[in-house]
Write an enzyme that holds these catalytic residues in place. Sequence first.
Site, PDB file in Angstrom:
ATOM      1  N   VAL A   9       0.842  -1.205   0.000  1.00  0.00           N
ATOM      2  CA  VAL A   9       0.000   0.000   0.000  1.00  0.00           C
ATOM      3  C   VAL A   9       0.875   1.252   0.000  1.00  0.00           C
ATOM      4  O   VAL A   9       0.596   2.217  -0.715  1.00  0.00           O
ATOM      5  CB  VAL A   9      -0.974  -0.015   1.201  1.00  0.00           C
ATOM      6  CG1 VAL A   9      -1.706   1.312   1.326  1.00  0.00           C
ATOM      7  CG2 VAL A   9      -1.972  -1.161   1.053  1.00  0.00           C
ATOM      8  N   CYS A  26       7.813   0.083   8.127  1.00  0.00           N
ATOM      9  CA  CYS A  26       7.056  -0.130   6.889  1.00  0.00           C
ATOM     10  C   CYS A  26       8.001  -0.537   5.765  1.00  0.00           C
ATOM     11  O   CYS A  26       8.936   0.203   5.436  1.00  0.00           O
ATOM     12  CB  CYS A  26       6.292   1.130   6.482  1.00  0.00           C
ATOM     13  SG  CYS A  26       5.377   0.874   4.952  1.00  0.00           S
TER      14      CYS A  26
HETATM   15  C1  LIG Z   1      -3.021  -3.702   4.108  1.00  0.00           C
HETATM   16  C2  LIG Z   1      -2.101  -3.474   5.264  1.00  0.00           C
HETATM   17  C3  LIG Z   1      -1.758  -2.167   5.630  1.00  0.00           C
HETATM   18  C4  LIG Z   1      -0.891  -1.946   6.704  1.00  0.00           C
HETATM   19  N1  LIG Z   1      -0.590  -0.659   7.075  1.00  0.00           N
HETATM   20  C5  LIG Z   1       0.199  -0.438   8.156  1.00  0.00           C
HETATM   21  C6  LIG Z   1       0.487   0.896   8.606  1.00  0.00           C
HETATM   22  O1  LIG Z   1      -0.001   1.902   8.047  1.00  0.00           O
HETATM   23  N2  LIG Z   1       1.299   1.051   9.687  1.00  0.00           N
HETATM   24  C7  LIG Z   1       1.822  -0.031  10.358  1.00  0.00           C
HETATM   25  O2  LIG Z   1       2.551   0.161  11.339  1.00  0.00           O
HETATM   26  N3  LIG Z   1       1.554  -1.297   9.972  1.00  0.00           N
HETATM   27  C8  LIG Z   1       0.763  -1.515   8.909  1.00  0.00           C
HETATM   28  N4  LIG Z   1       0.476  -2.810   8.529  1.00  0.00           N
HETATM   29  C9  LIG Z   1       1.033  -3.945   9.303  1.00  0.00           C
HETATM   30  C10 LIG Z   1       0.039  -4.493  10.322  1.00  0.00           C
HETATM   31  O3  LIG Z   1      -0.347  -3.489  11.253  1.00  0.00           O
HETATM   32  C11 LIG Z   1       0.638  -5.706  11.086  1.00  0.00           C
HETATM   33  O4  LIG Z   1       1.802  -5.302  11.759  1.00  0.00           O
HETATM   34  C12 LIG Z   1       1.002  -6.867  10.158  1.00  0.00           C
HETATM   35  O5  LIG Z   1       0.073  -6.998   9.104  1.00  0.00           O
HETATM   36  C13 LIG Z   1       1.126  -8.211  10.903  1.00  0.00           C
HETATM   37  O6  LIG Z   1      -0.079  -8.578  11.534  1.00  0.00           O
HETATM   38  P1  LIG Z   1      -1.187  -9.550  10.817  1.00  0.00           P
HETATM   39  O7  LIG Z   1      -0.454 -10.750  10.321  1.00  0.00           O
HETATM   40  O8  LIG Z   1      -2.190  -9.836  11.886  1.00  0.00           O
HETATM   41  O9  LIG Z   1      -1.759  -8.734   9.692  1.00  0.00           O
HETATM   42  C14 LIG Z   1      -0.378  -3.055   7.440  1.00  0.00           C
HETATM   43  C15 LIG Z   1      -0.731  -4.367   7.074  1.00  0.00           C
HETATM   44  C16 LIG Z   1      -1.589  -4.583   6.014  1.00  0.00           C
HETATM   45  C17 LIG Z   1      -1.969  -6.007   5.660  1.00  0.00           C
END
Ligand SMILES: Cc1cc2nc3c(=O)[nH]c(=O)nc-3n(C[C@H](O)[C@H](O)[C@H](O)COP(=O)(O)O)c2cc1C
Length: 302
Positions: free
Chosen positions: A70, A129
Site C-alpha cells: 500500500v 514499513c
Molecule cells: C493492508 C495493510 C496495511 C498496513 N498498514 C500499516 C500501517 O499503516 N502502519 C503499520 O505500522 N503497519 C501496517 N500494517 C502492518 C500491520 O499493522 C501488522 O503489523 C502486520 O500486518 C502483521 O499482523 P497480521 O499478520 O495480523 O496482519 C499493514 C498491514 C496490512 C496487511
Amino acid sequence: MNLSVDLKGITFKNPICTASGTFGDGMLMDQVYDVGQLGAIFAKGTTYEPREGNPPVRMAETASGMLNAVGLQNKGVKYFVENIYPEAIRLGTHIIMNVNGSDREDYIKVAEIANELDHIPAIELNISCPNVKHGGMLFGVSPDAAKDVISAVREVYHKPLIVKLTPNVTDITLMARVAEDAGADAVSLVNTFLGMAVDAERRRPKLSTVTGGLSGPCIKPIALRMVWQVYNAVRIPIVGMGGICTAEDAVEFLLCGARLVQIGTYNFVDPYAPLKIIDGLKAYMARHGIDDVNDLVGALEL
Ligand SMILES: Cc1cc2nc3c(=O)[nH]c(=O)nc-3n(C[C@H](O)[C@H](O)[C@H](O)COP(=O)(O)O)c2cc1C
C-alpha cells in the site's frame, strides 16, 4: 474476571486491539459493530504530508497470508487532526496514532502534533514499513538510525511511546534493546515480512513495487518466536501481532510475553474476529480458572 491491562499508566479494557492499516480508523467498522468493545484501535499510518501510496497492483494473496504494498496511503496529519481525530475519539476505546515519516524531521513533526492531541493517549512509531522508498523500515533495520529517530521523537513526545519493530532483521532483540535504551515505553512487533509474488504466466511480479509486506497466519510462528525472544531481552511491555485469527492465537502471544495483541490481516477475512477473540479469551480464562488476564502474560511453561 479481569481483562484489563495497563501500559505505562494507560488502562486498556482488554488486550485485544486492531492493527494499523487493517481497520481504518475504526469509524467505518463502528457502523457494523460497537468498536468501543475493543482494547484499542491502532489507526492507519499517518505522515506529515498526504501520500497517495504506491500504484496498483498493491495486494496479492498468498498461501495463508497476503502481500501488500500500500505504501502508507493517507491524507496527512492535518487531515487526521481536523477530520479523523474528532470522530475517532468518540468511539469509546483508545485510538493510538501510527506515526510515520520519510525522514527524521517528518517523524518529529507528526509526533509533536500528536503530543497536543489530548485524547490520543499514546503513539505507535512505525519504523518498520517495508513499502516506502524513504524512511519506514530503513530506520528499523539500522540500530543507529533507529536510535536517532526514536530519541528525537522521545524529546518531543511526552506520552507513552510504542515503537513498532520490523521482523526483517537478523536479531530482533538487538532492535528491541535499542528502542528501550532510546526511551521507548513499549515495543510492538511484528510488522510485515518482506516478500514477493510472481505471475509465472506473464513472467512478471504481481505487485507494482515487485516486493511487498507479507502478513497473515503464515507469519504467526515467526512472530511468536520474536515476541518470546524480545520478552526475554527487554523490560518494557510488548504489543504482539502477526497472523492472529483466533482466541487461541491471541493467548499464545500473551503466553510468549505480549501484554496487548493486535488483529491485522484477519480483519479482512472476518471483520468480527476481534469480538470473537475477546469472547474466546474469556472462555479460555474460565476454562483454565484464570481470574486476571495479566496472569497469562509471559506465563509460558518451559
Ligand atoms: C493492508 C495493510 C496495511 C498496513 N498498514 C500499516 C500501517 O499503516 N502502519 C503499520 O505500522 N503497519 C501496517 N500494517 C502492518 C500491520 O499493522 C501488522 O503489523 C502486520 O500486518 C502483521 O499482523 P497480521 O499478520 O495480523 O496482519 C499493514 C498491514 C496490512 C496487511
